[in-house]
Design a protein around this motif. Structure first.
Motif, PDB file in Angstrom:
ATOM      1  N   ALA A  72       0.829  -1.213   0.000  1.00 12.98           N
ATOM      2  CA  ALA A  72       0.000   0.000   0.000  1.00 12.98           C
ATOM      3  C   ALA A  72       0.856   1.252   0.000  1.00 12.98           C
ATOM      4  N   ALA A  73       2.100   1.124   0.529  1.00 14.83           N
ATOM      5  CA  ALA A  73       2.953   2.310   0.546  1.00 14.83           C
ATOM      6  C   ALA A  73       3.209   2.776  -0.877  1.00 14.83           C
ATOM      7  N   LYS A  74       3.577   1.820  -1.716  1.00 18.31           N
ATOM      8  CA  LYS A  74       3.846   2.160  -3.113  1.00 18.31           C
ATOM      9  C   LYS A  74       2.561   2.634  -3.799  1.00 18.31           C
ATOM     10  N   ALA A  75       1.458   1.921  -3.508  1.00 15.20           N
ATOM     11  CA  ALA A  75       0.183   2.287  -4.135  1.00 15.20           C
ATOM     12  C   ALA A  75      -0.240   3.696  -3.735  1.00 15.20           C
ATOM     13  N   LEU A 222      -6.361  -0.088 -16.168  1.00 14.64           N
ATOM     14  CA  LEU A 222      -5.183   0.399 -16.896  1.00 14.64           C
ATOM     15  C   LEU A 222      -3.858   0.020 -16.249  1.00 14.64           C
ATOM     16  N   THR A 223      -3.892  -0.511 -15.028  1.00 15.68           N
ATOM     17  CA  THR A 223      -2.627  -0.869 -14.390  1.00 15.68           C
ATOM     18  C   THR A 223      -2.616  -2.341 -14.016  1.00 15.68           C
ATOM     19  N   LEU A 224      -1.391  -2.833 -13.841  1.00 10.98           N
ATOM     20  CA  LEU A 224      -1.241  -4.226 -13.440  1.00 10.98           C
ATOM     21  C   LEU A 224      -0.291  -4.307 -12.250  1.00 10.98           C
ATOM     22  N   THR A 225       0.864  -3.696 -12.421  1.00 17.55           N
ATOM     23  CA  THR A 225       1.828  -3.682 -11.316  1.00 17.55           C
ATOM     24  C   THR A 225       1.868  -2.322 -10.642  1.00 17.55           C
ATOM     25  N   ASN A 226       1.625  -1.276 -11.406  1.00 15.91           N
ATOM     26  CA  ASN A 226       1.654   0.076 -10.841  1.00 15.91           C
ATOM     27  C   ASN A 226       0.278   0.487 -10.344  1.00 15.91           C
ATOM     28  N   ARG A 227      -0.248  -0.261  -9.377  1.00 12.97           N
ATOM     29  CA  ARG A 227      -1.597   0.011  -8.890  1.00 12.97           C
ATOM     30  C   ARG A 227      -1.668   1.322  -8.132  1.00 12.97           C
ATOM     31  N   THR A 228      -2.761   2.058  -8.330  1.00 12.72           N
ATOM     32  CA  THR A 228      -3.051   3.154  -7.408  1.00 12.72           C
ATOM     33  C   THR A 228      -3.716   2.549  -6.183  1.00 12.72           C
ATOM     34  N   LEU A 229      -3.904   3.351  -5.142  1.00  8.24           N
ATOM     35  CA  LEU A 229      -4.393   2.796  -3.872  1.00  8.24           C
ATOM     36  C   LEU A 229      -5.750   2.086  -4.011  1.00  8.24           C
ATOM     37  N   PRO A 230      -6.770   2.714  -4.601  1.00 16.10           N
ATOM     38  CA  PRO A 230      -8.054   1.992  -4.691  1.00 16.10           C
ATOM     39  C   PRO A 230      -7.943   0.730  -5.548  1.00 16.10           C
ATOM     40  N   ALA A 231      -7.154   0.785  -6.609  1.00 11.38           N
ATOM     41  CA  ALA A 231      -6.989  -0.403  -7.438  1.00 11.38           C
ATOM     42  C   ALA A 231      -6.256  -1.490  -6.658  1.00 11.38           C
TER      43      ALA A 231
END
Lengths: 276, 295, 365
Positions: A72-75, A222-231
């Motif tokens: 979640a930190a990255k997200a 639109l993302t797979l590895t670069n998820r935003t927080l809700p994704a």
């Protein structure tokens, strides 16, 4: 029916108490879920899983820490980056248009404005699905820039209409005074209009930030590895234990709560514009 | 014509168009291109030939969830929207009265505006789950002995209720803002005039306030309906695919099954429904807008 | 400081024509008032002089320089706006200093000039306040200070007093006039208030329907109105108008139906082209007297009527007189007792009579 001068104390006070009760109930309806979910987000697992502990008594940061360690930190970072990019893009494109709608009379203005109002109603999430093929071709798939571009599409009609109404609220004579006392159009905009519009524009920017921050469908598609927080929450955190989910919901609502606090006086007009 | 406009430089004359063009161009590209692409995806096969296979899959395949998704999307809308309108009307009337703490109450009621559907779902999950607030509270009060189960495929009706609760909680604020704004537009003098001529509370509501609120309620209704067809996050969080919805199926076909054509078809269907609702809205708005302009 | 010449200004907004050919010469250092009802084009004219609008046809000259298409910033004009347009995000000091800063005036000079302007307008105590901390009257002074601080070639004022309360308006009227005298700047002042125009203007340009109706000193405008519009617009209560036919064949007179007015030889000569034609006759309410109150040596036509209504204003008494189907208004100074229904004979002097062409509205005498 009571005669003038004679107060019917009992009925009057009962009604007042009833009304106060309704107000309190309404506010509780909104606040209680938020408070409970925040308390649970910081609850120790023991307190949460104990059937006796309706309100947890022991609190910890470990739920948040575990969630952050899960990715979640990255997200969260991704979400912030996407939201900031969205604010920049949508304002760079939308602010000039908003100014034009506010300050110029030109042919086709009404039709263009109706078009923007119409586009605002368009379910932007549907563009995400076909956008994937274009993004794969352009190398934008699974990038934050790609998500930000899609979010900009979603935010742009709102930004145009919001900034337009903010500029309209700056009296035109203040600008004309600028022209008369020696400024050209650009200087007038920068030194008169912009400073006066700044509080409103700031609120609009935060609002746009939240819009992007909250968006889940496009981000998830639109993302797979670069998820935003809700994704990230939707795809990964749903498998985590309950209290980790509550921690996720806390991080999700934090900017929103801050926004409500600092921009509350703009909130209603802002939403008024987005929906009217 | 040009001779009359001498003194206006070319840039100055086209400035408004220059200012609007980038935004408009961006929107037209990012909506127009995906829509065209979506039509291509939905109606061609891998070799680029016209096909209806995605349509057949969507409508008839046993693995397609289209009909249940349409049904549940509509069912959710049919249950949620009337509750929201009633609740929002109630909040609006409540806040049209003057009382201490009115501003505070107003801010509290609009907090959910800024909360996402995902977060809204999670918040209600914390209230309704087996170890959640309500189960623990009701057990402590002795109302129930066993936790009420809200989540899991075998409890689909309860999941439905959970979604309704979360959506009513989160998105009523939006309806409220529209109706409240409409209520504030009504001049206090109309209401006072009714009072002076002897109208009681109910008469005032029935004959003055409700008729004047009609445009706002219509707007709120249309916008909520529009959003109802995009419902996604809250359903995914609380029920996954137990309660299928249109946007959820689009997501599933796209990201899990890689049926790009079918996903595109879902997207087009959502877009088409929205365009129809939006068209009605614009018609209404335009009439209202023109009325304001001519006044 | 310069003189300003307007040459054939035409301005259209869509289908409506706001200005239909405005020609006006404004002298260096003059205080000229553009007077007219709302929508007459006076504000549009002012905005064209400021450079905020561009005319569709015509020219604006400052001295010998054609400024028609020059942007406002290159004209060295300044303006006091109707809403004052004092920038709310700047302190009073910065508002006044801003035009100087733009012009690159050194800070030392700016301080000096701001002090000068603030003292002139008596707002030196308020320099460190924000506009929202000021009253309407104080804000107005700030707007004026800002306008004069740059020593403009032309000072433009767009109904600057219309947002003030009545008392303050009277006070500011004389103050603005004195200020203009002191700094001697060419001033163009727009108003719909005839009292402002009469008390402040060196000359007045009366406008209506996009055209200038008459330019002249306040006395000229009042005593020799060029047409029925000017005659009716200036003066309160409004001038009495009625139709009358010119009879020059027998006894020379104006036949108004209910009464006749015998003409002097001079008047008859002036009306020789109008024999048996209808003209519009005008007489100001303040030049008609009940017979018993008339100045001793006054001779002139008499009209008998019935008092319809009396307005007792204290300082003035206004009598509405019914003469057959005609309605005359008489203004007396001082307080007088007249009863409704009473018969009254009024008298006036022939040299106060205005006669206008029925078709063109232009003054014959």
């Amino acid at each position: 029916m009571s005669t003038p001068g004679e107060t019917p104390p009992i009925r009057y006070y009962l009604l007042r108490i009833l009304f106060a009760g309704i107000v309190v109930l309404s506010c509780t309806w909104v606040l209680l879920p938020i408070i409970i979910s925040i308390l649970y987000a910081f609850s120790t697992p023991q307190d949460f899983y104990s059937p006796k502990m309706i309100i947890p008594l022991h609190y910890t940061l470990s739920n948040i820490q575990k969630l952050l360690a899960l990715g979640a930190a990255k997200a969260t970072m991704n979400s912030i980056i996407v939201a900031v990019m969205t604010v920049i893009f949508s304002f760079a494109l939308g602010l000039p248009a908003g100014y034009a709608f506010a300050r110029f009379a030109f042919k086709g203005k009404d039709s263009l404005k109706l078009l923007i109002i119409g586009l605002r109603m368009f379910p932007m999430l549907v563009i995400a699905v076909p956008l994937v093929t274009l993004y794969i071709r352009l190398g934008l798939n699974d990038t934050l820039l790609g998500v930000a571009l899609a979010h900009t599409t979603m935010a742009l009609p709102f930004v145009i209409l919001i900034t337009s109404s903010i500029f309209v609220s700056v009296p035109i004579e203040l600008e004309e005074a600028g022209y008369v006392f020696g400024l050209d159009r650009k200087q007038t905009f920068l030194r008169i209009t912009l400073p006066l519009a700044l509080p409103g524009l700031t609120a609009a920017a935060i609002f746009t930030f939240i819009m992007s921050w909250n968006e889940v469908f496009m981000a998830a598609v639109l993302t797979l590895t670069n998820r935003t927080l809700p994704a990230f929450i939707l795809t990964s955190a749903m498998a985590a234990p309950d209290i980790i989910k509550f921690a996720a919901s806390f991080i999700m609502i934090l900017p929103a709560l801050i926004f409500v606090f600092i921009a509350r006086k703009y909130l209603i007009s802002m939403w008024g514009i987005t929906v009217k | 014509m040009p001779s009359k406009k001498q003194g206006y430089s070319l840039v100055e004359r086209y400035l408004p168009y220059l200012l609007i063009a980038p935004a408009l161009g961006y929107l037209l590209f990012f909506i127009g291109y995906p829509l065209t692409q979506g039509v291509l995806l939905a109606f061609t096969d891998q070799n680029g030939h016209f096909t209806l296979q995605h349509v057949y899959y969507l409508l008839y395949s046993p693995s397609s969830n289209f009909w249940p998704a349409l049904e549940d999307t509509l069912a959710l809308a049919a249950v949620i929207i009337p509750i929201q309108i009633m609740l929002a009307l109630g909040f609006s009337l409540m806040l049209s009265a003057n009382f201490k703490g009115k501003d505070m109450a107003l801010y509290i009621l609009i907090i959910p505006l800024t909360i996402s559907d995902v977060a809204g779902g999670l918040i209600w999950y914390s209230l309704l789950t087996a170890n959640g607030f309500f189960n623990k509270l009701f057990m402590a009060l002795g109302i129930i002995n066993q936790p009420i189960q809200f989540f899991g495929y075998q409890f689909r009706p309860m999941e439905f209720i959970a979604i309704v609760l979360a959506e009513v909680w989160r998105a009523t604020a939006l309806v409220f803002v529209i109706i409240f704004a409409g209520l504030q537009m009504i001049s206090k003098e109309y209401i006072e005039a009714a009072e002076v001529f002897g109208a009681g509370t109910w008469t005032k509501l029935r004959h003055i306030i409700f008729p004047m609120l009609k445009p706002s309620v219509q707007t709120a209704l249309l916008i909520r309906t529009l959003f109802a067809f995009q419902v996604f996050g809250v359903v995914m969080v609380l029920a996954g695919r137990d309660i299928p919805v249109l946007a959820g199926e689009a997501y599933y076909e796209q990201t899990v099954l890689y049926h790009y054509g079918v996903a595109a078809l879902y997207a087009l269907i959502i877009a088409a429904i929205s365009v129809v609702i939006g068209y009605i809205y614009i018609r209404m708005f335009k009439a209202q807008y023109l009325r304001e302009v001519t006044m | 400081m310069v003189d300003v010449k307007l040459r054939g200004l035409v301005k259209r907004f869509g289908k409506t024509v706001a200005l239909r050919g405005i020609d006006l010469d404004i002298r260096d250092g003059e205080f000229i008032v553009l007077l007219g009802p709302s929508g007459c084009g006076k504000t549009t004219t002012l905005r064209i002089i400021a450079g905020l609008e561009k005319p569709d046809e015509g020219r604006v000259l400052f001295g010998e320089k054609d400024v028609t298409y020059l942007p406002p910033k290159d004209r060295n004009v300044s303006m006091v706006f109707q809403s004052y347009a004092v920038w709310p995000h700047m302190k009073v000091r910065d508002n006044i200093a801003f035009p100087l800063k733009i012009r690159g005036v050194p800070q030392e000079e700016i301080d000096k000039r701001v002090k000068w302007a603030a003292e002139l307008l008596q707002i030196d105590e308020l320099l460190d306040r924000y506009p929202h901390q000021l009253s309407g009257g104080q804000r107005q002074r700030v707007a004026v200070a800002r306008a004069i601080v740059i020593e403009p070639d032309v000072l433009l004022m767009d109904e600057p007093l219309s947002n003030l309360d009545a008392l303050l308006r009277v006070k500011m009227r004389s103050e603005l006039k004195k200020l203009q005298r002191r700094i001697g700047v060419t001033t163009i002042y727009v108003t719909h208030d005839q009292v402002e125009a009469m008390t402040m203007g060196d000359r007045i340009a009366v406008m209506n329907a996009g055209k200038i109706q008459q330019v002249g000193t306040p006395e000229e405008i009042y005593l020799k109105p060029a047409n029925t519009f000017v005659a009716g617009f200036v003066g309160s209560p409004q001038m009495n108008f009625f139709d009358a036919t010119v009879r020059l064949d027998g006894e020379k007179l104006l036949d108004a139906g209910e009464f006749t007015i015998s003409l002097s030889d001079d008047l008859a000569a002036a009306l020789k082209d109008y024999n048996n034609k209808t003209v519009i006759v005008g007489i100001r309410p303040e030049y008609m007297y009940p017979r018993e109150l008339a100045p001793k040596n006054m001779v002139g036509p008499m009209i008998k009527g019935v008092i319809d209504f009396v307005e007792a204003l204290g300082s003035d008494t206004i009598i509405h007189l019914k003469v057959g189907n005609k309605h005359l208004v008489i203004k007396l100074s001082g307080s007088h007792h007249y009863r409704i229904g009473e018969e009254l004979v009024v008298v006036f002097s022939l040299d106060k009579l205005h006669i206008f062409d029925k078709n063109t509205g232009r003054a014959i005498i």
